[in-house]
Design a protein around this motif. Sequence first.
Motif, mmCIF file in Angstrom:
data_model
loop_
_atom_site.group_PDB
_atom_site.id
_atom_site.type_symbol
_atom_site.label_atom_id
_atom_site.label_comp_id
_atom_site.label_asym_id
_atom_site.label_seq_id
_atom_site.Cartn_x
_atom_site.Cartn_y
_atom_site.Cartn_z
ATOM 1 N N MET A 1 0.837 -1.178 0.000
ATOM 2 C CA MET A 1 0.000 0.000 0.000
ATOM 3 C C MET A 1 0.882 1.241 0.000
ATOM 4 N N ALA A 2 0.561 2.175 -0.869
ATOM 5 C CA ALA A 2 1.376 3.382 -1.011
ATOM 6 C C ALA A 2 0.942 4.402 0.033
ATOM 7 N N THR A 3 1.926 4.983 0.655
ATOM 8 C CA THR A 3 1.624 6.031 1.642
ATOM 9 C C THR A 3 1.604 7.374 0.917
ATOM 10 N N PRO A 4 0.704 8.280 1.368
ATOM 11 C CA PRO A 4 0.638 9.576 0.702
ATOM 12 C C PRO A 4 1.910 10.379 0.964
ATOM 13 N N SER A 5 2.234 11.218 0.014
ATOM 14 C CA SER A 5 3.423 12.054 0.185
ATOM 15 C C SER A 5 3.160 13.080 1.291
ATOM 16 N N ARG A 6 4.211 13.686 1.723
ATOM 17 C CA ARG A 6 4.107 14.693 2.785
ATOM 18 C C ARG A 6 3.218 15.857 2.325
ATOM 19 N N ARG A 7 3.327 16.261 1.081
ATOM 20 C CA ARG A 7 2.537 17.357 0.527
ATOM 21 C C ARG A 7 1.051 16.994 0.519
ATOM 22 N N THR A 8 0.703 15.786 0.099
ATOM 23 C CA THR A 8 -0.687 15.328 0.087
ATOM 24 C C THR A 8 -1.238 15.292 1.512
ATOM 25 N N PHE A 9 -0.437 14.773 2.444
ATOM 26 C CA PHE A 9 -0.855 14.711 3.845
ATOM 27 C C PHE A 9 -1.131 16.118 4.381
ATOM 28 N N ASN A 10 -0.257 17.083 4.068
ATOM 29 C CA ASN A 10 -0.449 18.467 4.523
ATOM 30 C C ASN A 10 -1.721 19.070 3.924
ATOM 31 N N ASN A 11 -1.992 18.774 2.662
ATOM 32 C CA ASN A 11 -3.207 19.279 2.027
ATOM 33 C C ASN A 11 -4.460 18.723 2.712
ATOM 34 N N PHE A 12 -4.457 17.430 3.014
ATOM 35 C CA PHE A 12 -5.593 16.834 3.735
ATOM 36 C C PHE A 12 -5.730 17.440 5.130
ATOM 37 N N LEU A 13 -4.617 17.674 5.788
ATOM 38 C CA LEU A 13 -4.637 18.272 7.126
ATOM 39 C C LEU A 13 -5.222 19.686 7.073
ATOM 40 N N ILE A 14 -4.806 20.482 6.091
ATOM 41 C CA ILE A 14 -5.328 21.850 5.938
ATOM 42 C C ILE A 14 -6.832 21.818 5.648
ATOM 43 N N LEU A 15 -7.253 20.955 4.726
ATOM 44 C CA LEU A 15 -8.680 20.842 4.418
ATOM 45 C C LEU A 15 -9.486 20.387 5.637
ATOM 46 N N GLY A 16 -8.951 19.474 6.418
ATOM 47 C CA GLY A 16 -9.629 19.009 7.629
ATOM 48 C C GLY A 16 -9.790 20.122 8.653
ATOM 49 N N ILE A 17 -8.746 20.918 8.832
ATOM 50 C CA ILE A 17 -8.801 22.038 9.788
ATOM 51 C C ILE A 17 -9.818 23.074 9.313
ATOM 52 N N LEU A 18 -9.825 23.379 8.015
ATOM 53 C CA LEU A 18 -10.803 24.328 7.479
ATOM 54 C C LEU A 18 -12.239 23.819 7.667
ATOM 55 N N ALA A 19 -12.453 22.531 7.431
ATOM 56 C CA ALA A 19 -13.787 21.952 7.632
ATOM 57 C C ALA A 19 -14.186 22.038 9.108
ATOM 58 N N PHE A 20 -13.247 21.777 10.015
ATOM 59 C CA PHE A 20 -13.520 21.848 11.450
ATOM 60 C C PHE A 20 -13.893 23.273 11.869
ATOM 61 N N ILE A 21 -13.147 24.270 11.406
ATOM 62 C CA ILE A 21 -13.429 25.667 11.739
ATOM 63 C C ILE A 21 -14.798 26.073 11.196
ATOM 64 N N THR A 22 -15.115 25.624 9.975
ATOM 65 C CA THR A 22 -16.422 25.924 9.387
ATOM 66 C C THR A 22 -17.544 25.343 10.233
ATOM 67 N N LEU A 23 -17.398 24.099 10.675
ATOM 68 C CA LEU A 23 -18.431 23.461 11.504
ATOM 69 C C LEU A 23 -18.600 24.163 12.843
ATOM 70 N N ILE A 24 -17.507 24.621 13.414
ATOM 71 C CA ILE A 24 -17.569 25.313 14.706
ATOM 72 C C ILE A 24 -18.309 26.651 14.557
ATOM 73 N N ASN A 25 -18.081 27.373 13.471
ATOM 74 C CA ASN A 25 -18.677 28.702 13.282
ATOM 75 C C ASN A 25 -20.045 28.678 12.615
ATOM 76 N N LEU A 26 -20.492 27.543 12.133
ATOM 77 C CA LEU A 26 -21.766 27.451 11.427
ATOM 78 C C LEU A 26 -22.969 27.881 12.282
ATOM 79 N N PRO A 27 -23.107 27.437 13.541
ATOM 80 C CA PRO A 27 -24.270 27.870 14.337
ATOM 81 C C PRO A 27 -24.331 29.391 14.531
ATOM 82 N N THR A 28 -23.200 30.027 14.777
ATOM 83 C CA THR A 28 -23.175 31.477 14.946
ATOM 84 C C THR A 28 -23.592 32.182 13.658
#
Length: 168
Positions: A1-28
Amino acid sequence: MATPSRRTFNNFLILGILAFITLINLPTYLRSQLAESEAEQPVEQVLPDGIIALMPSDVEVKALRFPKFTLTNAMPWQTDTKLSISATELANRWINLSGTEIDTDTYNKLKPGLRDPATLVVDRGEAVEPLRLTYYQLPQFWLIQNWENRWLAVSVDPNYLFPFANQN
């Protein structure tokens, strides 16, 4: 199984953090949009013959100051006392209040029995003089002086105009 490159991992991490911030601010965000849409809906007053409004239909109210509490228009309305309904609903009740005009003869007959006047100060902003509306609670109805200095008889339960949470 191929592991994602460091760049791909960072992109997923950034997208995950953005999704988390969006969910936190959605009710407000949704609450602010709801309050904004409620404020934009015009309340059209169509009054039957003989019924007179307490305030002009185009009034922009910043605050309603009663002797024992204040309602402040902060989108949504806020209050400094505990109510059994929302401050916005109570403010709308007062802003849209109407009643039957009392003629001069009837007012003069009621005048000797009028005790304990109260004043509602309607703050319309710094550039505009506030409205000062006097009201009395009588056994059968409220006697309220409107913005045109006309006396109105308003037949509503005291809890409708003053729904304090600590009342039994």
